[in-house]
Design a protein around this motif. Structure first.
Motif, PDB file in Angstrom:
ATOM      1  N   PRO A   1      41.327  78.827  17.606  1.00 27.74           N
ATOM      2  CA  PRO A   1      42.446  78.845  16.903  1.00 27.74           C
ATOM      3  C   PRO A   1      42.970  80.234  16.638  1.00 27.74           C
ATOM      4  O   PRO A   1      42.245  81.304  16.856  1.00 27.74           O
ATOM      5  CB  PRO A   1      42.148  78.146  15.528  1.00 27.74           C
ATOM      6  CG  PRO A   1      40.531  78.361  15.486  1.00 27.74           C
ATOM      7  CD  PRO A   1      39.912  78.498  16.830  1.00 27.74           C
ATOM      8  N   GLY A   2      44.384  80.233  16.267  1.00 35.25           N
ATOM      9  CA  GLY A   2      44.887  81.403  15.943  1.00 35.25           C
ATOM     10  C   GLY A   2      45.730  82.151  17.140  1.00 35.25           C
ATOM     11  O   GLY A   2      46.492  83.225  16.815  1.00 35.25           O
TER      12      GLY A   2
ATOM     13  N   ALA B   1      40.290  75.516  33.802  1.00 33.62           N
ATOM     14  CA  ALA B   1      40.213  73.901  34.280  1.00 33.62           C
ATOM     15  C   ALA B   1      39.280  72.976  33.216  1.00 33.62           C
ATOM     16  O   ALA B   1      38.170  73.806  33.031  1.00 33.62           O
ATOM     17  CB  ALA B   1      39.573  73.922  35.628  1.00 33.62           C
ATOM     18  N   PRO B   2      39.937  71.869  32.854  1.00 32.04           N
ATOM     19  CA  PRO B   2      38.751  71.053  32.127  1.00 32.04           C
ATOM     20  C   PRO B   2      37.899  70.731  33.119  1.00 32.04           C
ATOM     21  O   PRO B   2      38.017  70.406  34.300  1.00 32.04           O
ATOM     22  CB  PRO B   2      39.732  70.124  31.695  1.00 32.04           C
ATOM     23  CG  PRO B   2      40.831  69.959  32.603  1.00 32.04           C
ATOM     24  CD  PRO B   2      41.058  71.406  32.936  1.00 32.04           C
TER      25      PRO B   2
ATOM     26  N   GLN C   1      44.490  67.892  27.726  1.00 31.92           N
ATOM     27  CA  GLN C   1      43.146  68.019  27.341  1.00 31.92           C
ATOM     28  C   GLN C   1      42.823  69.492  27.101  1.00 31.92           C
ATOM     29  O   GLN C   1      42.169  69.804  26.187  1.00 31.92           O
ATOM     30  CB  GLN C   1      42.302  67.500  28.267  1.00 31.92           C
ATOM     31  CG  GLN C   1      41.735  65.958  28.205  1.00 31.92           C
ATOM     32  CD  GLN C   1      40.791  65.633  29.381  1.00 31.92           C
ATOM     33  OE1 GLN C   1      41.361  65.117  30.272  1.00 31.92           O
ATOM     34  NE2 GLN C   1      39.649  65.810  29.189  1.00 31.92           N
ATOM     35  N   LEU C   2      43.294  70.350  28.175  1.00 36.23           N
ATOM     36  CA  LEU C   2      42.734  72.097  27.860  1.00 36.23           C
ATOM     37  C   LEU C   2      43.680  72.407  26.647  1.00 36.23           C
ATOM     38  O   LEU C   2      43.006  73.281  25.918  1.00 36.23           O
ATOM     39  CB  LEU C   2      43.411  72.381  29.353  1.00 36.23           C
ATOM     40  CG  LEU C   2      43.103  73.512  29.446  1.00 36.23           C
ATOM     41  CD1 LEU C   2      41.790  73.829  29.530  1.00 36.23           C
ATOM     42  CD2 LEU C   2      43.853  73.959  31.148  1.00 36.23           C
ATOM     43  N   LEU C   3      44.801  72.108  26.637  1.00 34.50           N
ATOM     44  CA  LEU C   3      45.514  72.794  25.546  1.00 34.50           C
ATOM     45  C   LEU C   3      45.106  72.559  24.104  1.00 34.50           C
ATOM     46  O   LEU C   3      44.870  73.142  23.250  1.00 34.50           O
ATOM     47  CB  LEU C   3      47.131  72.354  25.655  1.00 34.50           C
ATOM     48  CG  LEU C   3      47.904  72.911  26.733  1.00 34.50           C
ATOM     49  CD1 LEU C   3      49.091  72.090  27.083  1.00 34.50           C
ATOM     50  CD2 LEU C   3      48.061  74.249  26.729  1.00 34.50           C
ATOM     51  N   LEU C   4      44.745  71.121  24.029  1.00 30.89           N
ATOM     52  CA  LEU C   4      44.026  70.589  22.642  1.00 30.89           C
ATOM     53  C   LEU C   4      42.510  71.277  22.568  1.00 30.89           C
ATOM     54  O   LEU C   4      42.255  71.772  21.371  1.00 30.89           O
ATOM     55  CB  LEU C   4      44.014  69.128  22.797  1.00 30.89           C
ATOM     56  CG  LEU C   4      45.307  68.544  22.607  1.00 30.89           C
ATOM     57  CD1 LEU C   4      45.324  67.043  22.764  1.00 30.89           C
ATOM     58  CD2 LEU C   4      45.859  68.955  21.200  1.00 30.89           C
ATOM     59  N   ARG C   5      41.918  71.271  23.533  1.00 37.06           N
ATOM     60  CA  ARG C   5      40.584  71.861  23.563  1.00 37.06           C
ATOM     61  C   ARG C   5      40.568  73.402  23.031  1.00 37.06           C
ATOM     62  O   ARG C   5      39.953  74.137  22.047  1.00 37.06           O
ATOM     63  CB  ARG C   5      39.901  71.822  25.015  1.00 37.06           C
ATOM     64  CG  ARG C   5      38.630  72.457  24.789  1.00 37.06           C
ATOM     65  CD  ARG C   5      38.484  73.826  25.281  1.00 37.06           C
ATOM     66  NE  ARG C   5      37.155  74.368  25.330  1.00 37.06           N
ATOM     67  CZ  ARG C   5      36.470  74.780  26.590  1.00 37.06           C
ATOM     68  NH1 ARG C   5      36.913  74.370  27.711  1.00 37.06           N
ATOM     69  NH2 ARG C   5      35.131  75.196  26.303  1.00 37.06           N
TER      70      ARG C   5
ATOM     71  N   ALA D   1      50.189  66.429  19.038  1.00 36.03           N
ATOM     72  CA  ALA D   1      48.989  66.442  18.792  1.00 36.03           C
ATOM     73  C   ALA D   1      48.663  67.806  17.920  1.00 36.03           C
ATOM     74  O   ALA D   1      47.424  67.976  17.677  1.00 36.03           O
ATOM     75  CB  ALA D   1      47.977  65.837  19.889  1.00 36.03           C
ATOM     76  N   GLY D   2      49.401  68.790  17.973  1.00 32.36           N
ATOM     77  CA  GLY D   2      48.916  70.023  17.223  1.00 32.36           C
ATOM     78  C   GLY D   2      48.938  71.301  18.027  1.00 32.36           C
ATOM     79  O   GLY D   2      48.563  72.222  17.541  1.00 32.36           O
TER      80      GLY D   2
END
Ligand code: GBH
Length: 479
Positions: free
Chosen positions: A365-366, A229-230, A355-359, A409-410
């Motif tokens: 990463p990876g 959860a954010p 937000q969660l997925l981008l964080r 957004a990546g």
């Protein structure tokens, strides 16, 4: 797909996985069939007052007997993946003793049925139904349970590993430890913060040992599913860019460390966050965390399963005692969000998912990402052979838009699994909260694809959403 249609579609990447999820105790029923042993949920659901309306999972959706019909529904939906869980007690009724071949036969029939329908099986090995025999020896507070889990994982893989490519180890270690051992609202119904921290560590260790044996057995994709959860202040719910006071920033960071990083960092970085260790030490000591454990827990995984429902909303409030579910949260208030809520009272905040997925993309990463659960309870309106649930469709659509925005957004998001395929036994809430995209009449076991299911089928068919909300087809068009 014509070019014109593609122009109107907010397309997801090619090969995006569209699925739906369930869990053994919530759907299977048949709790005494074919040698199944007793789990902590069989015991806990009989404890007076534990479950709304004193219900149990004894019958649930009778999926154990109706799995073929349910695969038919998945086929109609066009799912590319079905996430289910394996009941440890069907495979090793006493947790560690002899293997029950009849239990494995059931999962083999299920897997073969899915594959025949072109649906990829995503089995999870642990969705909270610990064998009672292991609980009697300490359950997840006992380190030995993690080794018994690895043994059981190996047994299941030996039977199904030639057909299952993706394995999920443990579902939501936060829920299993805190709700089960910390505040007793889930099985086994124990109330000790020290036990909760020990259980959390042993669940992580079980995951790591599981990765080791599954990898050795040739698994091609391994995930664990974490409820994330954010953590936001009330102001951030509406405006993520709002500036925080130092006190609020500290409150957010502390709660984030407890609910998210306590699980993410060991698995994806091989360490506990520095913010959490002193809290664990104060509450439970550190004796249960042995040398080498974090290397075991931090073994590489391919995918991270993200279960997202709602953000966690906090703010600094000096003098507030710790929240019972979050030891170490003195001076922090959990006020909830000013947002519409679902039938479980959880605020609906779709931007929380992006937000969660981008964080995760930024901080870890990876590792590929999979939304392994997202969905909502709402009351259905049953009318003839249709089930109207416009709120659920709106919930799913807004969260898929948020997932799409994160991909743009990546974020390396590989797929999305709806919780849940079927209305089912919603733990302490019994059968009062319906999360399915398929309606289940628990009197007759009749299943009906809800309007949200018909809508999801269309999303899957075009591998995307409608670019403009207004262009969403009428239900008559998709039915
Ligand atoms: C999942 O748990 C489970 O994996 C699944 O079995 C279950 O049926 C499904 O979700 C629906 O409950 O702070 O009051 O706003 C989800 C567990 C849900 C735990 C949201 C924390 C926060 C509620 N999480 N919850 S609140």
């Amino acid at each position: 797909t014509t070019t014109a249609m593609r122009g109107q579609t907010l397309a997801f990447p090619d090969g995006f996985i569209w699925g739906a999820a369930t869990a053994a105790y919530q759907v299977e029923g048949a709790t005494r069939a074919d040698g199944r042993g007793v789990s902590i949920w069989d015991t806990f659901s009989r404890r007076p007052g534990a479950i709304a309306d004193a219900r149990t999972g004894d019958t649930a959706c009778d999926h154990y007997h109706r799995y073929a019909e349910d695969i038919g529904l998945m086929d109609r939906l066009g799912l590319s993946a079905y996430r289910f869980s394996i009941a440890w007690t069907r495979v090793r009724p006493d947790g560690s003793g002899p293997v029950n071949q009849a239990g494995l036969d059931f999962y083999e029939r299920l897997v073969d049925g899915l594959l025949a329908a072109g649906i990829e099986p995503y089995p999870a090995l642990y969705h909270w139904d610990l064998p009672q025999a292991l609980e009697d020896r300490g359950g997840w507070t006992d380190r030995d349970t993690a080794y018994r889990f690895a043994e059981y994982a190996e047994t299941v893989q030996a039977r199904l590993g030639d057909r299952v490519r993706t394995w999920m180890t443990v579902n939501e270690p936060w829920v299993a430890s805190v709700l089960g051992y910390g505040i007793g609202v889930h099985a086994p119904g124990r109330n000790s913060w020290a036990d909760a921290f020990r259980a959390a560590h042993h669940l992580l260790l079980a995951h790591g040992l599981g990765v080791r044996v599954l990898r050795a057995g040739g698994a091609s994709q391994i995930t664990l599913n974490v409820n994330l959860a954010p953590v936001l202040t009330p102001g951030q719910v509406n405006d993520p860019a709002v500036a925080l006071s130092p006190e609020d920033a500290e409150a957010v960071d502390r709660v984030d460390a407890l609910i998210n990083r306590q699980f993410l960092d060991p698995v994806l970085r091989g360490e506990y966050p520095a913010r959490v260790l002193p809290i664990i030490e104060r509450v439970a000591g550190l004796g249960h965390i042995r040398d080498g454990d974090l290397a075991e827990i931090g073994r590489p995984i391919d995918l991270l399963g993200v279960n997202y429902y709602t953000p966690c909303v906090v703010r600094s409030m000096p003098g507030t005692p710790a929240n019972p579910a979050y030891p170490g949260t003195e001076d922090i208030e959990f006020p909830g969000a000013f947002a519409p809520t679902t039938a479980t009272g959880w605020p609906i905040v779709p931007t929380g998912l992006s937000q969660l997925l981008l964080r995760l993309t930024r901080d870890y990463p990876g590792v590929g990402l999979l939304v392994a659960e997202n969905g909502a309870a709402f009351d259905d309106v049953v009318s003839g052979d249709r089930v109207h649930d416009a709120d659920r469709t709106a919930f799913l659509e807004s969260h898929l838009r948020a997932a799409h925005a994160a991909i743009e957004a990546g974020a390396d998001l590989r797929g999305y699994l709806v919780w849940s395929l079927l209305d089912n036994f919603e733990w302490a809430e019994g059968y009062n909260k319906r999360f399915g995209i398929v309606h289940v009449d628990f009197g007759t076991q009749r299943r009906v694809l809800k309007d949200s299911g018909l809508w999801y089928r269309e999303v899957i068919r075009r591998n995307g959403l409608w670019k403009e909300r207004a262009r969403r087809p009428t239900l008559e068009e998709v039915a």
